[in-house]
Design a protein around this motif. Sequence first.
Motif, PDB file in Angstrom:
ATOM      1  N   PHE A   9      -9.018  35.294 -19.777  1.00 50.38           N
ATOM      2  CA  PHE A   9     -10.234  34.860 -19.574  1.00 50.38           C
ATOM      3  C   PHE A   9     -11.115  35.026 -21.121  1.00 50.38           C
ATOM      4  O   PHE A   9     -11.861  34.095 -21.191  1.00 50.38           O
ATOM      5  N   ILE A  10     -10.607  35.972 -21.734  1.00 52.27           N
ATOM      6  CA  ILE A  10     -11.419  36.394 -22.945  1.00 52.27           C
ATOM      7  C   ILE A  10     -10.922  35.327 -23.939  1.00 52.27           C
ATOM      8  O   ILE A  10     -11.936  34.841 -24.599  1.00 52.27           O
ATOM      9  N   HIS A  11      -9.608  34.981 -23.811  1.00 55.73           N
ATOM     10  CA  HIS A  11      -9.290  33.905 -24.770  1.00 55.73           C
ATOM     11  C   HIS A  11     -10.085  32.574 -24.638  1.00 55.73           C
ATOM     12  O   HIS A  11     -10.357  31.699 -25.420  1.00 55.73           O
ATOM     13  N   PHE A  12      -9.940  32.119 -22.993  1.00 60.25           N
ATOM     14  CA  PHE A  12     -10.429  30.981 -22.959  1.00 60.25           C
ATOM     15  C   PHE A  12     -11.943  30.793 -23.300  1.00 60.25           C
ATOM     16  O   PHE A  12     -12.387  29.787 -23.914  1.00 60.25           O
ATOM     17  N   PHE A  13     -12.744  31.644 -22.863  1.00 65.48           N
ATOM     18  CA  PHE A  13     -14.239  31.676 -22.930  1.00 65.48           C
ATOM     19  C   PHE A  13     -14.536  31.894 -24.591  1.00 65.48           C
ATOM     20  O   PHE A  13     -15.670  31.506 -25.099  1.00 65.48           O
ATOM     21  N   SER A  14     -13.959  32.598 -25.352  1.00 63.42           N
ATOM     22  CA  SER A  14     -13.996  32.761 -26.706  1.00 63.42           C
ATOM     23  C   SER A  14     -13.731  31.352 -27.562  1.00 63.42           C
ATOM     24  O   SER A  14     -14.424  31.154 -28.518  1.00 63.42           O
ATOM     25  N   MET A  15     -12.615  30.902 -27.181  1.00 66.72           N
ATOM     26  CA  MET A  15     -12.260  29.530 -27.635  1.00 66.72           C
ATOM     27  C   MET A  15     -13.628  28.209 -27.198  1.00 66.72           C
ATOM     28  O   MET A  15     -13.958  27.653 -27.774  1.00 66.72           O
ATOM     29  N   ILE A  16     -14.244  28.452 -26.069  1.00 64.43           N
ATOM     30  CA  ILE A  16     -15.326  27.577 -25.505  1.00 64.43           C
ATOM     31  C   ILE A  16     -16.389  28.007 -26.095  1.00 64.43           C
ATOM     32  O   ILE A  16     -17.071  27.169 -27.120  1.00 64.43           O
ATOM     33  N   LYS A  17     -16.580  29.178 -26.729  1.00 66.22           N
ATOM     34  CA  LYS A  17     -18.023  29.369 -27.224  1.00 66.22           C
ATOM     35  C   LYS A  17     -18.024  29.267 -28.865  1.00 66.22           C
ATOM     36  O   LYS A  17     -19.035  28.839 -29.268  1.00 66.22           O
ATOM     37  N   SER A  18     -17.049  29.931 -29.287  1.00 65.78           N
ATOM     38  CA  SER A  18     -17.069  29.849 -30.995  1.00 65.78           C
ATOM     39  C   SER A  18     -15.962  29.195 -31.470  1.00 65.78           C
ATOM     40  O   SER A  18     -15.952  28.444 -32.456  1.00 65.78           O
ATOM     41  N   GLY A  19     -14.553  29.142 -30.884  1.00 69.96           N
ATOM     42  CA  GLY A  19     -13.646  28.284 -31.447  1.00 69.96           C
ATOM     43  C   GLY A  19     -13.064  28.908 -32.639  1.00 69.96           C
ATOM     44  O   GLY A  19     -12.395  28.390 -33.689  1.00 69.96           O
ATOM     45  N   GLU A  20     -13.577  30.307 -33.023  1.00 69.95           N
ATOM     46  CA  GLU A  20     -13.018  30.726 -34.282  1.00 69.95           C
ATOM     47  C   GLU A  20     -11.557  31.485 -34.299  1.00 69.95           C
ATOM     48  O   GLU A  20     -11.046  31.946 -33.129  1.00 69.95           O
ATOM     49  N   TRP A  21     -10.978  31.273 -35.353  1.00 68.58           N
ATOM     50  CA  TRP A  21      -9.438  31.626 -35.250  1.00 68.58           C
ATOM     51  C   TRP A  21      -9.442  33.228 -35.301  1.00 68.58           C
ATOM     52  O   TRP A  21      -8.361  33.882 -35.074  1.00 68.58           O
ATOM     53  N   GLY A  22     -10.341  33.972 -35.888  1.00 60.71           N
ATOM     54  CA  GLY A  22     -10.332  35.420 -36.129  1.00 60.71           C
ATOM     55  C   GLY A  22     -10.063  36.016 -34.834  1.00 60.71           C
ATOM     56  O   GLY A  22      -9.193  36.985 -34.503  1.00 60.71           O
ATOM     57  N   LEU A  23     -10.880  35.479 -33.860  1.00 60.54           N
ATOM     58  CA  LEU A  23     -10.916  36.198 -32.499  1.00 60.54           C
ATOM     59  C   LEU A  23      -9.546  35.717 -31.752  1.00 60.54           C
ATOM     60  O   LEU A  23      -9.006  36.523 -31.015  1.00 60.54           O
ATOM     61  N   GLN A  24      -8.960  34.607 -32.006  1.00 61.52           N
ATOM     62  CA  GLN A  24      -7.815  34.020 -31.500  1.00 61.52           C
ATOM     63  C   GLN A  24      -6.686  35.071 -31.815  1.00 61.52           C
ATOM     64  O   GLN A  24      -5.706  35.292 -31.033  1.00 61.52           O
ATOM     65  N   LYS A  25      -6.546  35.471 -33.019  1.00 68.18           N
ATOM     66  CA  LYS A  25      -5.623  36.409 -33.670  1.00 68.18           C
ATOM     67  C   LYS A  25      -5.472  37.495 -32.794  1.00 68.18           C
ATOM     68  O   LYS A  25      -4.694  38.021 -32.546  1.00 68.18           O
ATOM     69  N   ILE A  26      -6.805  38.238 -32.438  1.00 66.77           N
ATOM     70  CA  ILE A  26      -6.950  39.365 -31.894  1.00 66.77           C
ATOM     71  C   ILE A  26      -6.420  39.276 -30.423  1.00 66.77           C
ATOM     72  O   ILE A  26      -5.802  40.098 -29.757  1.00 66.77           O
ATOM     73  N   VAL A  27      -6.879  38.231 -29.687  1.00 68.91           N
ATOM     74  CA  VAL A  27      -6.510  37.999 -28.358  1.00 68.91           C
ATOM     75  C   VAL A  27      -5.039  37.469 -28.039  1.00 68.91           C
ATOM     76  O   VAL A  27      -4.235  37.893 -27.211  1.00 68.91           O
ATOM     77  N   LEU A  28      -4.496  36.806 -29.079  1.00 71.91           N
ATOM     78  CA  LEU A  28      -2.942  36.259 -28.900  1.00 71.91           C
ATOM     79  C   LEU A  28      -2.052  37.270 -29.035  1.00 71.91           C
ATOM     80  O   LEU A  28      -0.977  37.194 -28.340  1.00 71.91           O
ATOM     81  N   GLY A  29      -2.177  38.438 -29.776  1.00 76.44           N
ATOM     82  CA  GLY A  29      -1.267  39.447 -29.588  1.00 76.44           C
ATOM     83  C   GLY A  29      -1.032  40.081 -28.362  1.00 76.44           C
ATOM     84  O   GLY A  29       0.099  39.988 -27.710  1.00 76.44           O
ATOM     85  N   PRO A  30      -2.157  40.546 -27.897  1.00 79.11           N
ATOM     86  CA  PRO A  30      -1.893  40.979 -26.387  1.00 79.11           C
ATOM     87  C   PRO A  30      -1.602  40.070 -25.250  1.00 79.11           C
ATOM     88  O   PRO A  30      -0.638  40.420 -24.449  1.00 79.11           O
ATOM     89  N   LEU A  31      -1.996  38.877 -25.377  1.00 75.55           N
ATOM     90  CA  LEU A  31      -1.481  37.786 -24.721  1.00 75.55           C
ATOM     91  C   LEU A  31      -0.205  37.549 -24.659  1.00 75.55           C
ATOM     92  O   LEU A  31       0.696  37.577 -23.603  1.00 75.55           O
ATOM     93  N   PHE A  32       0.445  37.700 -25.730  1.00 74.73           N
ATOM     94  CA  PHE A  32       2.048  37.366 -25.997  1.00 74.73           C
ATOM     95  C   PHE A  32       2.553  38.585 -25.440  1.00 74.73           C
ATOM     96  O   PHE A  32       3.571  38.630 -24.911  1.00 74.73           O
ATOM     97  N   ALA A  33       2.111  39.791 -25.789  1.00 71.73           N
ATOM     98  CA  ALA A  33       2.837  41.078 -25.422  1.00 71.73           C
ATOM     99  C   ALA A  33       3.054  41.234 -23.953  1.00 71.73           C
ATOM    100  O   ALA A  33       4.084  41.417 -23.527  1.00 71.73           O
ATOM    101  N   PHE A  34       1.770  41.304 -23.263  1.00 67.25           N
ATOM    102  CA  PHE A  34       1.796  41.339 -22.024  1.00 67.25           C
ATOM    103  C   PHE A  34       2.580  40.119 -21.075  1.00 67.25           C
ATOM    104  O   PHE A  34       2.898  40.363 -20.160  1.00 67.25           O
ATOM    105  N   GLY A  35       2.308  38.741 -21.889  1.00 66.47           N
ATOM    106  CA  GLY A  35       2.920  37.869 -21.062  1.00 66.47           C
ATOM    107  C   GLY A  35       4.507  38.120 -21.180  1.00 66.47           C
ATOM    108  O   GLY A  35       5.189  37.728 -20.101  1.00 66.47           O
ATOM    109  N   ILE A  36       5.042  38.417 -22.290  1.00 62.54           N
ATOM    110  CA  ILE A  36       6.453  38.494 -22.355  1.00 62.54           C
ATOM    111  C   ILE A  36       7.146  39.772 -21.428  1.00 62.54           C
ATOM    112  O   ILE A  36       7.765  39.497 -20.581  1.00 62.54           O
TER     113      ILE A  36
END
Length: 105
Positions: free
Chosen positions: A32-59
Amino acid sequence: MKQYKFMGSSDKGVFEWLMQRISGVILILVIFIHFFSMIKSGEWGLQKIVLGPLFAFGIFHTLNGFKMITDDYVSSPIWRAIILAIYWIVGITLAILALSVVSSL
């Protein structure tokens, strides 16, 4: 048809069960954080922060679920060890690929 023999209950797998639930809740929050941050700003900086935990917990969540299924349905210790070794190899490979994707952003 072969009769099922009840082997009793045990506490084995309680920690894995609990971690599966915790990682599922964390995954929902991170998605949800990833989804709404991409809608609101689309900035890559926040995506880097969110993708790490997303990949780690997803795997972790995926492979822990596969391990639970293997523990439930594979009765041979040899086959269980082989399948779990395959899960480890796949998990380490996915973690390395995820790290390379996050670090390249």
